[in-house]
Design a protein around this motif. Structure first.
Motif, mmCIF file in Angstrom:
data_model
loop_
_atom_site.group_PDB
_atom_site.id
_atom_site.type_symbol
_atom_site.label_atom_id
_atom_site.label_comp_id
_atom_site.label_asym_id
_atom_site.label_seq_id
_atom_site.Cartn_x
_atom_site.Cartn_y
_atom_site.Cartn_z
ATOM 1 N N HIS A 49 1.430 4.498 -2.753
ATOM 2 C CA HIS A 49 1.546 5.951 -2.581
ATOM 3 C C HIS A 49 2.806 6.461 -3.269
ATOM 4 O O HIS A 49 2.790 7.501 -3.940
ATOM 5 N N HIS A 57 -5.536 7.542 -1.809
ATOM 6 C CA HIS A 57 -6.508 6.562 -1.338
ATOM 7 C C HIS A 57 -7.703 6.486 -2.273
ATOM 8 O O HIS A 57 -8.147 7.488 -2.825
ATOM 9 N N HIS A 63 0.834 -1.208 0.000
ATOM 10 C CA HIS A 63 0.000 0.000 0.000
ATOM 11 C C HIS A 63 0.869 1.258 0.000
ATOM 12 O O HIS A 63 0.623 2.189 -0.782
ATOM 13 N N GLU A 64 1.880 1.278 0.855
ATOM 14 C CA GLU A 64 2.749 2.461 0.911
ATOM 15 C C GLU A 64 3.512 2.629 -0.400
ATOM 16 O O GLU A 64 3.726 3.752 -0.861
#
Ligand SMILES: [Zn+2]
Length: 185
Positions: A150, A156, A146-147
């Motif tokens: 980014h 998100h 997930h990071e």
């Protein structure tokens, strides 16, 4: 000169746009037009994991992105100041499992603590150790992937079941996440 009557139509349109905008399920949200300088292939990453609890999960998260059709390719290096640095530590009483920062070519933070407002050259990810209560062991790979999402330029998503949901609904990039990155590069 505009009369009050003539203003009714534009105001109505704004209301309509707002209504449909908030009701829409977004496929993905990116940092567009801002993105990683030089694209996302041929990049490097570093795993700073003194406790040894997160290393394999972080590598699995990066590998998951490398396996997608986005063209992302990040090779591990043994020293920091790579394109993507993961630092594992106790960052205090925080509510996140991981947090991604954006840096310029001089190593200065871009819009510290927020999404970037210009192109970036590197990312620094903080992984919270010990994990906060909302970050159980099974989600370590999900947190890392997930990071990295980014770091690749994804914000998100309000779509459930995808990697970039918050909290994440997957531990690997889904079609939706991949489409977002492909739209940006
Ligand atoms: Zn996030």
């Amino acid at each position: 000169m505009f009369s009050k009557k003539r203003r009714i139509i534009p105001l109505f349109l704004i209301v309509m746009i707002t209504f449909f905008g908030t009701g829409q399920v977004l496929a993905y949200v990116t940092t567009s037009p801002y993105k990683l300088n030089g694209g996302i292939s041929g990049k490097t990453f570093y795993v700073g994991d003194p406790s040894g609890n997160w290393g394999s999960s972080i590598r699995s998260g990066v590998t998951a992105w490398n396996a997608t059709s986005t063209g992302a390719s990040y090779a591990e290096k043994s020293t920091n100041n790579q394109t993507l640095d993961f630092f594992v530590g106790n960052f205090g009483n925080v509510s996140w499992c991981g947090f991604t920062y954006y840096l310029d070519s001089s190593g200065n933070y871009i819009n510290y603590g927020g999404y970037p407002n210009k192109n970036w050259s590197r990312n620094s990810v903080q992984i919270q150790e010990p994990p906060v209560s909302g970050c159980p062991a099974y989600s370590k790979k999900a947190t890392a992937a997930h990071e990295m999402g980014h770091a690749l330029g994804l914000k998100h998503s309000d779509k459930s079941g995808v990697l970039m949901s918050s909290p994440t609904g997957a531990d690997t990039p889904k079609t939706d996440d991949i489409s977002g990155v492909n739209a940006l590069y």
